[in-house]
Design a protein around this motif. Sequence first.
Motif, PDB file in Angstrom:
ATOM      1  N   ASP A 131     -87.961  38.679 -27.177  1.00 27.09           N
ATOM      2  CA  ASP A 131     -87.809  40.134 -27.728  1.00 27.09           C
ATOM      3  C   ASP A 131     -88.573  40.795 -26.463  1.00 27.09           C
ATOM      4  OD1 ASP A 131     -86.917  42.148 -28.971  1.00 27.09           O
ATOM      5  OD2 ASP A 131     -88.410  41.847 -30.685  1.00 27.09           O
ATOM      6  N   ALA A 132     -89.752  40.205 -26.136  1.00 27.02           N
ATOM      7  CA  ALA A 132     -90.581  40.965 -25.113  1.00 27.02           C
ATOM      8  C   ALA A 132     -89.808  40.936 -23.788  1.00 27.02           C
ATOM      9  CB  ALA A 132     -92.058  40.243 -24.910  1.00 27.02           C
ATOM     10  N   ASN A 133     -89.283  40.035 -23.467  1.00 28.92           N
ATOM     11  CA  ASN A 133     -88.398  39.699 -22.444  1.00 28.92           C
ATOM     12  C   ASN A 133     -87.379  40.959 -22.278  1.00 28.92           C
ATOM     13  OD1 ASN A 133     -88.158  38.961 -19.604  1.00 28.92           O
ATOM     14  ND2 ASN A 133     -86.377  37.581 -20.523  1.00 28.92           N
ATOM     15  N   ALA A 134     -86.533  40.965 -23.495  1.00 32.21           N
ATOM     16  CA  ALA A 134     -85.777  42.267 -23.628  1.00 32.21           C
ATOM     17  C   ALA A 134     -86.213  43.449 -23.376  1.00 32.21           C
ATOM     18  CB  ALA A 134     -84.834  41.902 -24.926  1.00 32.21           C
ATOM     19  N   ASP A 135     -87.434  43.776 -23.869  1.00 36.91           N
ATOM     20  CA  ASP A 135     -88.273  45.018 -23.722  1.00 36.91           C
ATOM     21  C   ASP A 135     -88.157  45.368 -22.467  1.00 36.91           C
ATOM     22  OD1 ASP A 135     -88.263  45.894 -26.443  1.00 36.91           O
ATOM     23  OD2 ASP A 135     -90.404  44.729 -26.551  1.00 36.91           O
ATOM     24  N   GLU A 136     -88.286  44.440 -21.261  1.00 39.45           N
ATOM     25  CA  GLU A 136     -88.552  44.925 -19.886  1.00 39.45           C
ATOM     26  C   GLU A 136     -87.092  45.448 -19.478  1.00 39.45           C
ATOM     27  OE1 GLU A 136     -91.908  42.032 -18.016  1.00 39.45           O
ATOM     28  OE2 GLU A 136     -89.888  41.304 -18.113  1.00 39.45           O
ATOM     29  N   SER A 137     -85.913  44.429 -19.855  1.00 43.35           N
ATOM     30  CA  SER A 137     -84.363  45.094 -19.460  1.00 43.35           C
ATOM     31  C   SER A 137     -84.250  46.653 -20.043  1.00 43.35           C
ATOM     32  CB  SER A 137     -83.638  44.002 -19.906  1.00 43.35           C
ATOM     33  OG  SER A 137     -83.917  42.681 -19.295  1.00 43.35           O
ATOM     34  N   ARG A 138     -84.670  46.571 -21.362  1.00 45.32           N
ATOM     35  CA  ARG A 138     -84.442  47.873 -22.081  1.00 45.32           C
ATOM     36  C   ARG A 138     -85.326  48.923 -21.189  1.00 45.32           C
ATOM     37  NH1 ARG A 138     -85.918  44.644 -27.153  1.00 45.32           N
ATOM     38  NH2 ARG A 138     -84.052  43.574 -27.821  1.00 45.32           N
ATOM     39  N   TYR A 139     -86.511  48.641 -21.048  1.00 47.65           N
ATOM     40  CA  TYR A 139     -87.310  49.583 -20.267  1.00 47.65           C
ATOM     41  C   TYR A 139     -86.473  50.204 -19.029  1.00 47.65           C
ATOM     42  CZ  TYR A 139     -91.227  51.062 -17.208  1.00 47.65           C
ATOM     43  OH  TYR A 139     -92.243  51.856 -16.494  1.00 47.65           O
ATOM     44  N   LEU A 140     -85.855  49.095 -18.235  1.00 53.85           N
ATOM     45  CA  LEU A 140     -85.382  49.539 -16.872  1.00 53.85           C
ATOM     46  C   LEU A 140     -84.033  50.112 -17.287  1.00 53.85           C
ATOM     47  CD1 LEU A 140     -86.174  46.408 -14.960  1.00 53.85           C
ATOM     48  CD2 LEU A 140     -87.010  48.615 -14.577  1.00 53.85           C
ATOM     49  N   LEU A 141     -83.183  49.788 -18.323  1.00 55.03           N
ATOM     50  CA  LEU A 141     -82.021  50.164 -18.523  1.00 55.03           C
ATOM     51  C   LEU A 141     -81.958  51.710 -19.087  1.00 55.03           C
ATOM     52  CD1 LEU A 141     -78.798  49.612 -18.891  1.00 55.03           C
ATOM     53  CD2 LEU A 141     -79.553  48.695 -21.219  1.00 55.03           C
ATOM     54  N   ASP A 142     -82.892  52.039 -19.907  1.00 56.63           N
ATOM     55  CA  ASP A 142     -83.064  53.325 -20.642  1.00 56.63           C
ATOM     56  C   ASP A 142     -84.125  54.078 -20.545  1.00 56.63           C
ATOM     57  OD1 ASP A 142     -82.753  55.327 -22.666  1.00 56.63           O
ATOM     58  OD2 ASP A 142     -82.169  53.646 -24.226  1.00 56.63           O
ATOM     59  N   ASP A 198     -90.960  54.905 -23.014  1.00 53.51           N
ATOM     60  CA  ASP A 198     -92.429  54.956 -23.644  1.00 53.51           C
ATOM     61  C   ASP A 198     -92.308  53.839 -25.157  1.00 53.51           C
ATOM     62  OD1 ASP A 198     -93.365  56.445 -21.961  1.00 53.51           O
ATOM     63  OD2 ASP A 198     -93.300  58.357 -23.112  1.00 53.51           O
ATOM     64  N   GLN A 199     -91.203  54.043 -25.618  1.00 55.65           N
ATOM     65  CA  GLN A 199     -90.912  53.241 -26.955  1.00 55.65           C
ATOM     66  C   GLN A 199     -90.981  51.820 -26.492  1.00 55.65           C
ATOM     67  OE1 GLN A 199     -87.536  54.207 -29.105  1.00 55.65           O
ATOM     68  NE2 GLN A 199     -87.086  52.097 -29.686  1.00 55.65           N
ATOM     69  N   TYR A 200     -90.331  51.399 -25.481  1.00 54.78           N
ATOM     70  CA  TYR A 200     -90.060  49.939 -25.030  1.00 54.78           C
ATOM     71  C   TYR A 200     -91.518  49.584 -24.578  1.00 54.78           C
ATOM     72  CZ  TYR A 200     -85.321  50.427 -25.995  1.00 54.78           C
ATOM     73  OH  TYR A 200     -83.861  50.528 -26.819  1.00 54.78           O
ATOM     74  N   THR A 201     -92.309  50.223 -23.796  1.00 58.73           N
ATOM     75  CA  THR A 201     -93.670  49.820 -23.349  1.00 58.73           C
ATOM     76  C   THR A 201     -94.516  49.709 -24.482  1.00 58.73           C
ATOM     77  OG1 THR A 201     -93.444  51.354 -21.232  1.00 58.73           O
ATOM     78  CG2 THR A 201     -95.730  50.744 -21.995  1.00 58.73           C
ATOM     79  N   SER A 202     -94.498  50.480 -25.355  1.00 59.80           N
ATOM     80  CA  SER A 202     -95.188  50.041 -26.674  1.00 59.80           C
ATOM     81  C   SER A 202     -94.783  48.970 -27.420  1.00 59.80           C
ATOM     82  CB  SER A 202     -95.309  51.325 -27.529  1.00 59.80           C
ATOM     83  OG  SER A 202     -95.982  51.453 -28.692  1.00 59.80           O
ATOM     84  N   SER A 203     -93.563  48.621 -27.453  1.00 58.98           N
ATOM     85  CA  SER A 203     -92.850  47.575 -28.086  1.00 58.98           C
ATOM     86  C   SER A 203     -93.314  46.237 -27.347  1.00 58.98           C
ATOM     87  CB  SER A 203     -91.475  47.649 -28.073  1.00 58.98           C
ATOM     88  OG  SER A 203     -90.906  46.528 -28.788  1.00 58.98           O
ATOM     89  N   ASP A 205     -79.621  39.943 -27.715  1.00 64.38           N
ATOM     90  CA  ASP A 205     -79.666  41.280 -27.554  1.00 64.38           C
ATOM     91  C   ASP A 205     -80.207  41.617 -26.086  1.00 64.38           C
ATOM     92  OD1 ASP A 205     -79.386  44.025 -28.686  1.00 64.38           O
ATOM     93  OD2 ASP A 205     -81.677  44.171 -27.923  1.00 64.38           O
ATOM     94  N   ALA A 206     -81.199  40.605 -25.579  1.00 63.05           N
ATOM     95  CA  ALA A 206     -81.786  40.499 -24.296  1.00 63.05           C
ATOM     96  C   ALA A 206     -80.726  40.555 -23.195  1.00 63.05           C
ATOM     97  CB  ALA A 206     -82.799  39.482 -24.160  1.00 63.05           C
ATOM     98  N   GLN A 207     -79.921  39.395 -23.609  1.00 60.75           N
ATOM     99  CA  GLN A 207     -78.706  39.173 -22.610  1.00 60.75           C
ATOM    100  C   GLN A 207     -77.911  40.266 -22.533  1.00 60.75           C
ATOM    101  OE1 GLN A 207     -79.370  37.060 -20.487  1.00 60.75           O
ATOM    102  NE2 GLN A 207     -81.134  36.077 -21.787  1.00 60.75           N
ATOM    103  N   ALA A 208     -77.287  41.101 -23.725  1.00 62.76           N
ATOM    104  CA  ALA A 208     -76.660  42.260 -23.479  1.00 62.76           C
ATOM    105  C   ALA A 208     -77.250  43.247 -22.827  1.00 62.76           C
ATOM    106  CB  ALA A 208     -76.441  42.707 -24.930  1.00 62.76           C
ATOM    107  N   ALA A 209     -78.492  43.514 -22.820  1.00 67.02           N
ATOM    108  CA  ALA A 209     -79.360  44.471 -22.034  1.00 67.02           C
ATOM    109  C   ALA A 209     -79.182  43.990 -20.382  1.00 67.02           C
ATOM    110  CB  ALA A 209     -80.758  44.801 -22.133  1.00 67.02           C
ATOM    111  N   ASN A 210     -79.308  42.862 -20.386  1.00 67.77           N
ATOM    112  CA  ASN A 210     -79.370  42.261 -18.752  1.00 67.77           C
ATOM    113  C   ASN A 210     -77.760  42.241 -18.373  1.00 67.77           C
ATOM    114  OD1 ASN A 210     -81.878  41.556 -18.861  1.00 67.77           O
ATOM    115  ND2 ASN A 210     -81.530  39.289 -19.403  1.00 67.77           N
TER     116      ASN A 210
END
Length: 470
Positions: free
Chosen positions: A286-297, A302-307, A73-78
């Motif tokens: 998963d945390a590293n993916a949250d960084e990519s999700r944070y930038l992507l979406d 706020d959701q990905y910051t909390s996650s 999932d992290a790589q999909a976001a990347n």
Amino acid sequence: MAAWAALRRRYWATLPARLRFLRAVTVSLTAALALLLVLAGLAATGTWDTVADRDAPRTISAADLNLALNNMDAQAANVLLSSGNAGKGRLRTPYGKAVGFYGDARREIGHDLRTLAVAAQGDRADERTVESLTDDFAEYQELIGRALENDGHSGGKAAALADYRKATDLLQHRLLPDARTLVESNNDAFNGQYTQARSTLSAQLAAVLALGLLLLAALGVLQWYLARRFHRILNPGVLAATVCTLVSVLLGAQLLSASAEHLRGARRDAFDSVVALSRARAIAYDANADESRYLLDPERRDQYTSSFLTKSQQLYGIKGADLGTYDAELAVTWQAYRTDGHDLRFTGEFRRELDNITFPGERTAAEKTVQAYVVYQRDDRKIRDLLAAGKEHEAVEFCMDWQPDTSNAHFAAWMTALDQLTDINRAHFTASVRAGRADLAEQLPWSGGLLLLAVALTGLGLRPRLAEFR
């Protein structure tokens, strides 16, 4: 009464009868002790086979599945983050690496699901979990595939993001909980096997010592009786049998005690850390993916910051900290530990590992891992600061690039340190299993052989005395 008298005359009334009776007692006790050692050896061999060939691999496969799902999932976001608009403005190196890592993770998940499906046979709960994972993973791949296809069309980023949201929600709400359930289920089964095996070894050790003492006592009585009746100080054959029995009992007891210790080392000292570090690695991805999700979406920032904060707390927990105070508290608590190794003011998977330091080089490797984590956490704040300053392109480049002193480079250094730490514990797990098996192969035949020799020596020692009555 007549029958009792006949039995007494046959087995005790005469001197030869008493000697034959004592010989029968020693032979029976020796046979019982030998049988107990053989059964204990077979049980220990079965335990090592179960631990090394079933329980540990199952738990590791479940942990690998958890990690691979997070990584995919992290790589999909990347891929979506670095692809640009239908390839225009693409970050080539980050995009190429993300595509390659995505494919590797997908293949790993397929392999792990097949392995776990075989391992779950006979356990209906695990079978249902694997079936659910397989079905959900198929749906997840379809959503990601649709997202990547939409992303390849000019102006398709919004549609791609909508599909990715559905996929990552499916991952977080169904796939990852099921994967973690399998990790816990297999780890609990391993713990149950460990507890039962340790209890069995303790009971077998007590039985070996009890039977050994009875056999030595019987040989002592036989020696005393021969000395009293035949006016000799010692019978050489019985004396040699006693020495053989004593050595055999000591070897058997030492073998069972060592097996229990090797088992404890494999499970508690080594594998407990392997499980904790495997969890840490999955959480890290998963945390590293949250960084990519944070930038992507942007809508879910706020959701990905909390996650991201939640996962940071799972790794290195600091009570009451938020992202604004986490770095300062991390620096203070880590410096306190470096000053005094007993001052552990934090919780989480890193604390779990530092509480279980056992092997040479492990503490240094653990401290190196946490230090790399500190650097990675500082990078996360830089990403957020760049975005807050309106420098979105710079934030994405710093997050996605693999050049030295970028976030991905520091994440890779953290994962390398974590892998080296895990490898120390895996190596000692393997060494404990190997040592346990080697002890059985080397000492059990000696212990059994000495008991057989003791029987033969007892017979040889009594033979001249019995011959006097023929």
